[in-house]
Scaffold this motif. Structure first.
Motif, PDB file in Angstrom:
ATOM      1  N   SER A 164     -33.151 -15.209  27.203  1.00  0.00           N
ATOM      2  CA  SER A 164     -31.915 -14.531  27.586  1.00  0.00           C
ATOM      3  C   SER A 164     -32.071 -13.018  27.511  1.00  0.00           C
ATOM      4  CB  SER A 164     -30.777 -14.973  26.664  1.00  0.00           C
ATOM      5  OG  SER A 164     -29.658 -14.159  26.873  1.00  0.00           O
ATOM      6  N   SER A 165     -32.717 -12.558  26.443  1.00  0.00           N
ATOM      7  CA  SER A 165     -32.821 -11.104  26.227  1.00  0.00           C
ATOM      8  C   SER A 165     -33.746 -10.422  27.214  1.00  0.00           C
ATOM      9  CB  SER A 165     -33.349 -10.820  24.825  1.00  0.00           C
ATOM     10  OG  SER A 165     -32.432 -11.254  23.876  1.00  0.00           O
TER      11      SER A 165
ATOM     12  N   GLY B 206     -35.294  -9.622  30.449  1.00  0.00           N
ATOM     13  CA  GLY B 206     -34.928  -9.848  31.847  1.00  0.00           C
ATOM     14  C   GLY B 206     -34.976  -8.546  32.610  1.00  0.00           C
ATOM     15  N   LEU B 207     -34.138  -8.469  33.637  1.00  0.00           N
ATOM     16  CA  LEU B 207     -34.106  -7.253  34.449  1.00  0.00           C
ATOM     17  C   LEU B 207     -33.670  -6.066  33.617  1.00  0.00           C
ATOM     18  CD1 LEU B 207     -32.415  -8.788  37.600  1.00  0.00           C
ATOM     19  CD2 LEU B 207     -34.837  -8.334  37.211  1.00  0.00           C
ATOM     20  N   GLY B 208     -32.940  -6.329  32.534  1.00  0.00           N
ATOM     21  CA  GLY B 208     -32.519  -5.258  31.641  1.00  0.00           C
ATOM     22  C   GLY B 208     -33.708  -4.503  31.076  1.00  0.00           C
ATOM     23  N   ASN B 209     -34.795  -5.202  30.820  1.00  0.00           N
ATOM     24  CA  ASN B 209     -35.983  -4.555  30.260  1.00  0.00           C
ATOM     25  C   ASN B 209     -36.820  -3.878  31.337  1.00  0.00           C
ATOM     26  OD1 ASN B 209     -35.226  -7.122  28.896  1.00  0.00           O
ATOM     27  ND2 ASN B 209     -36.541  -6.286  27.310  1.00  0.00           N
TER      28      ASN B 209
ATOM     29  N   TYR C  37     -26.048  -8.812  38.609  1.00  0.00           N
ATOM     30  CA  TYR C  37     -27.372  -9.300  38.170  1.00  0.00           C
ATOM     31  C   TYR C  37     -27.966 -10.257  39.211  1.00  0.00           C
ATOM     32  CZ  TYR C  37     -30.662  -9.951  34.287  1.00  0.00           C
ATOM     33  OH  TYR C  37     -31.767  -9.940  33.471  1.00  0.00           O
TER      34      TYR C  37
ATOM     35  N   PHE D 154     -27.036  -4.599  26.169  1.00  0.00           N
ATOM     36  CA  PHE D 154     -27.310  -5.320  27.416  1.00  0.00           C
ATOM     37  C   PHE D 154     -28.655  -6.024  27.318  1.00  0.00           C
ATOM     38  CE2 PHE D 154     -28.899  -5.710  31.744  1.00  0.00           C
ATOM     39  CZ  PHE D 154     -27.785  -6.174  32.437  1.00  0.00           C
ATOM     40  N   SER D 155     -29.652  -5.286  26.849  1.00  0.00           N
ATOM     41  CA  SER D 155     -31.001  -5.834  26.804  1.00  0.00           C
ATOM     42  C   SER D 155     -31.120  -6.980  25.803  1.00  0.00           C
ATOM     43  CB  SER D 155     -31.987  -4.717  26.460  1.00  0.00           C
ATOM     44  OG  SER D 155     -33.291  -5.187  26.591  1.00  0.00           O
TER      45      SER D 155
ATOM     46  N   SER E  43     -28.707  -8.938  24.967  1.00  0.00           N
ATOM     47  CA  SER E  43     -27.647  -9.924  25.292  1.00  0.00           C
ATOM     48  C   SER E  43     -26.638 -10.062  24.163  1.00  0.00           C
ATOM     49  CB  SER E  43     -28.221 -11.319  25.574  1.00  0.00           C
ATOM     50  OG  SER E  43     -29.276 -11.306  26.465  1.00  0.00           O
TER      51      SER E  43
ATOM     52  N   ILE F 228     -21.323 -10.078  23.804  1.00  0.00           N
ATOM     53  CA  ILE F 228     -20.836 -10.791  24.979  1.00  0.00           C
ATOM     54  C   ILE F 228     -20.668 -12.294  24.729  1.00  0.00           C
ATOM     55  CG2 ILE F 228     -23.254 -10.780  25.785  1.00  0.00           C
ATOM     56  CD1 ILE F 228     -22.235 -10.874  28.607  1.00  0.00           C
TER      57      ILE F 228
ATOM     58  N   THR G 128     -23.114 -14.479  24.339  1.00  0.00           N
ATOM     59  CA  THR G 128     -24.262 -15.287  24.771  1.00  0.00           C
ATOM     60  C   THR G 128     -25.007 -15.847  23.565  1.00  0.00           C
ATOM     61  OG1 THR G 128     -24.518 -13.941  26.719  1.00  0.00           O
ATOM     62  CG2 THR G 128     -26.418 -15.214  26.060  1.00  0.00           C
TER      63      THR G 128
ATOM     64  N   SER H  44     -32.336 -15.184  32.078  1.00  0.00           N
ATOM     65  CA  SER H  44     -31.164 -14.399  31.672  1.00  0.00           C
ATOM     66  C   SER H  44     -29.911 -14.851  32.415  1.00  0.00           C
ATOM     67  CB  SER H  44     -31.403 -12.908  31.918  1.00  0.00           C
ATOM     68  OG  SER H  44     -32.497 -12.469  31.161  1.00  0.00           O
TER      69      SER H  44
ATOM     70  N   SER I  40     -28.457 -17.861  30.858  1.00  0.00           N
ATOM     71  CA  SER I  40     -27.681 -17.667  29.624  1.00  0.00           C
ATOM     72  C   SER I  40     -26.292 -17.117  29.925  1.00  0.00           C
ATOM     73  CB  SER I  40     -28.434 -16.761  28.654  1.00  0.00           C
ATOM     74  OG  SER I  40     -28.448 -15.431  29.117  1.00  0.00           O
ATOM     75  N   LEU I  41     -26.200 -16.253  30.936  1.00  0.00           N
ATOM     76  CA  LEU I  41     -24.890 -15.716  31.312  1.00  0.00           C
ATOM     77  C   LEU I  41     -24.022 -16.819  31.913  1.00  0.00           C
ATOM     78  CD1 LEU I  41     -26.298 -12.456  32.869  1.00  0.00           C
ATOM     79  CD2 LEU I  41     -24.545 -12.465  31.101  1.00  0.00           C
TER      80      LEU I  41
HETATM   81  N1  PFF Z   1     -30.464  -9.290  28.355  1.00  0.00           N
HETATM   82  C1  PFF Z   1     -30.590  -9.495  29.759  1.00  0.00           C
HETATM   83  C2  PFF Z   1     -31.597  -8.517  30.307  1.00  0.00           C
HETATM   84  O1  PFF Z   1     -32.061  -7.639  29.571  1.00  0.00           O
HETATM   85  O2  PFF Z   1     -31.913  -8.602  31.471  1.00  0.00           O
HETATM   86  C3  PFF Z   1     -29.277  -9.384  30.491  1.00  0.00           C
HETATM   87  C4  PFF Z   1     -28.171 -10.110  29.807  1.00  0.00           C
HETATM   88  C5  PFF Z   1     -28.260 -11.484  29.638  1.00  0.00           C
HETATM   89  C6  PFF Z   1     -27.104  -9.401  29.304  1.00  0.00           C
HETATM   90  C7  PFF Z   1     -27.274 -12.146  28.947  1.00  0.00           C
HETATM   91  C8  PFF Z   1     -26.113 -10.052  28.628  1.00  0.00           C
HETATM   92  C9  PFF Z   1     -26.215 -11.413  28.456  1.00  0.00           C
HETATM   93  F1  PFF Z   1     -25.278 -12.025  27.815  1.00  0.00           F
END
Ligand code: PFF
Length: 450
Positions: free
Chosen positions: A24-25, A27-30, A105, A227-228, A230, A233, A235, A321, A324-325
């Motif tokens: 989940s963590s 993902g595109l956030g990283n 996303y 965000f990165s 997760s 929120i 999750t 990711s 998980s959302l």
């Molecule tokens: N953490 C994910 C990322 O870094 O791409 C994005 C994300 C997933 C944000 C799940 C929030 C969440 F609940």
């Protein structure tokens, strides 16, 4: 309170909890968001602030969310409600944030899928300069239907993993592909470091210049950290509701945090030397990696293979990711609205795909439409990362630090007293005082109070 627990799935051993939460963590956030946000906020100083936010606020909050989830065995809304009725708003904040995040996303995930296809067919390899890649990207995202097609495909892929169920779908996909992502990132960073002029990029990324830092930089770093990871929120609450009683929550949180931060830093080491080597602006925004990466692959032997493998892994990282959302909303609809899991999943998929389609058009043919001065795409990104997640994180601190029965918290973290937690007092101090105070000051500052 436990009425759902006997029918609910649980995840396998210790490794699985770490893997799904890392899925989940990471993902595109990283790989997409972190480099462009860091580039936009001055590089090195941002990195330092980001890492401080991760350690001092992200990590304690992740442990707190894990505790809430495993103590209640329920979806985000149900979990907070079961522990204290008045706090279910925290769950709703999470469900709303998950919906809005999925709205953009899915779009970016679609872009990565399109880039993967272009890598396979070789069409991405026919250009050479960064300017060419920039126009390829702009042309692609402003096409009215192709990005939507990929957005829909991506939403459907997420849907089918969710439909397979928690254990088979989520666990299996995370287990196989996360380790591979590391290997490829390390290989790419070595290549990137060897590019001519790459040293300047490294300096930009690692040499802090605090003169560029403002309080809004800190809020952006905090938002990116949440965000990165997760968090803020629901999750991690939802996922931890599937954890086993033996899972060590603080080790899981520590491992996830380290892995997530490593991937973000590695992405920076891949992107910034290349940014300076091919001569584009580190502050080019969401397009940054989509212009830089193809330029990196271009200079590599077997470029098609590298870029195919990389975008494939990016697609998978995005997928774990989006799953998980999606699961946050699906579990909520299933358990709170008493829909069948199937109906809950389809409702989630339909609603988020629709939002995604509009967000996709908002950076293309509808780019003239700017509510609050931003495209819908940018607005969704901004509102979730800089408002909903920090607000969710703030109230999570207050709830877990002050309202939750401290014995419940302690039992969760120490698995009913069978594990030691030597820095428990420090953890509580961060959760009760440090995190909420820092966040409050950041909010007030951004509202212009000081
Ligand atoms: N953490 C994910 C990322 O870094 O791409 C994005 C994300 C997933 C944000 C799940 C929030 C969440 F609940």
């Amino acid at each position: 309170m436990q009425h759902h627990s006997h029918t609910r799935a649980t995840l396998g051993g210790k490794l699985s909890a770490v893997l799904v939460a890392t899925g989940s963590s990471v993902g595109l956030g990283n790989i997409w968001r972190f480099p462009y946000v860091a580039g936009d906020n001055g590089g090195g100083a941002f990195l330092v602030i980001y890492i401080l936010c991760v350690i001092l606020m992200g990590l304690p909050l992740m442990i707190a969310e894990f505790s809430v989830g495993r103590a209640s065995h329920l979806n985000a809304v149900g979990a907070y409600r079961a522990l204290d009725r008045r706090w279910s708003f925290l769950g709703y904040n999470g469900v709303l944030a998950a919906f809005l995040i999925l709205g953009f996303y899915f779009v970016v995930s679609g872009w990565t899928a399109e880039y993967m296809v272009h890598s396979v067919t070789g069409s991405l390899a026919q250009y050479t300069t960064a300017a060419e890649y920039e126009s390829v990207f702009t042309n692609f995202i402003s096409n009215p239907w192709r990005p939507i097609l990929y957005t829909v495909l991506f939403a459907l892929a997420t849907h089918f993993v969710i439909a397979l169920g928690v254990q088979k779908g989520i666990e299996r996909s995370a287990k196989m592909l996360m380790p591979l992502l590391f290997v490829v990132l390390i290989a790419l960073s070595i290549h990137s470091l060897l590019m001519p002029g790459g040293g300047e990029g490294l300096r930009f990324f690692f040499q802090p210049d605090f003169s560029k830092v403002t309080p809004s930089t800190v809020l952006v770093a905090l938002g990116q950290a949440f965000f990165s990871l997760s968090i803020g929120i629901g999750t991690m609450v939802t996922y931890a509701s599937y954890f086993k009683p033996e899972t060590n929550l603080r080790h899981t949180a520590l491992n996830v945090t380290i892995l997530d931060t490593l991937v973000a830093v590695l992405a920076g080491v891949v992107i910034f030397p290349a940014v300076f080597s091919v001569g584009i602006e580190p502050s080019s925004g969401p397009s940054l990696v989509f212009i830089t990466l193809p330029s990196i692959f271009n200079g590599m032997p077997l470029s098609m293979v590298w870029s195919t493998v990389f975008f494939l892994l990016l697609v998978v990282a995005a997928l774990t990711s989006t799953i998980s959302l999606h699961e946050v909303i699906t579990a909520y609809l299933h358990e709170e609205w008493h829909m069948s899991r199937r109906a809950a999943a389809w409702t989630t998929t339909a609603a988020t795909t629709l939002l995604g389609a509009v967000a996709s058009l908002s950076v293309g043919v509808w780019s003239g439409w700017k509510p609050f001065g931003l495209t819908l795409f940018d607005l969704l990104d901004y509102v979730t990362a800089n408002i909903l997640l920090p607000v969710g994180g703030f109230f999570t601190c207050i709830f877990v630090g002050w309202k939750l029965d401290q014995q419940v918290l302690k039992d969760q973290i120490t698995n009913n007293g069978t594990l030691k937690f030597r820095i428990y007092r420090l953890f509580i101090l961060l959760l009760r005082y440090f995190c909420p105070l820092v966040m409050l000051m950041l909010f007030l500052d951004n509202l212009g109070v000081f």
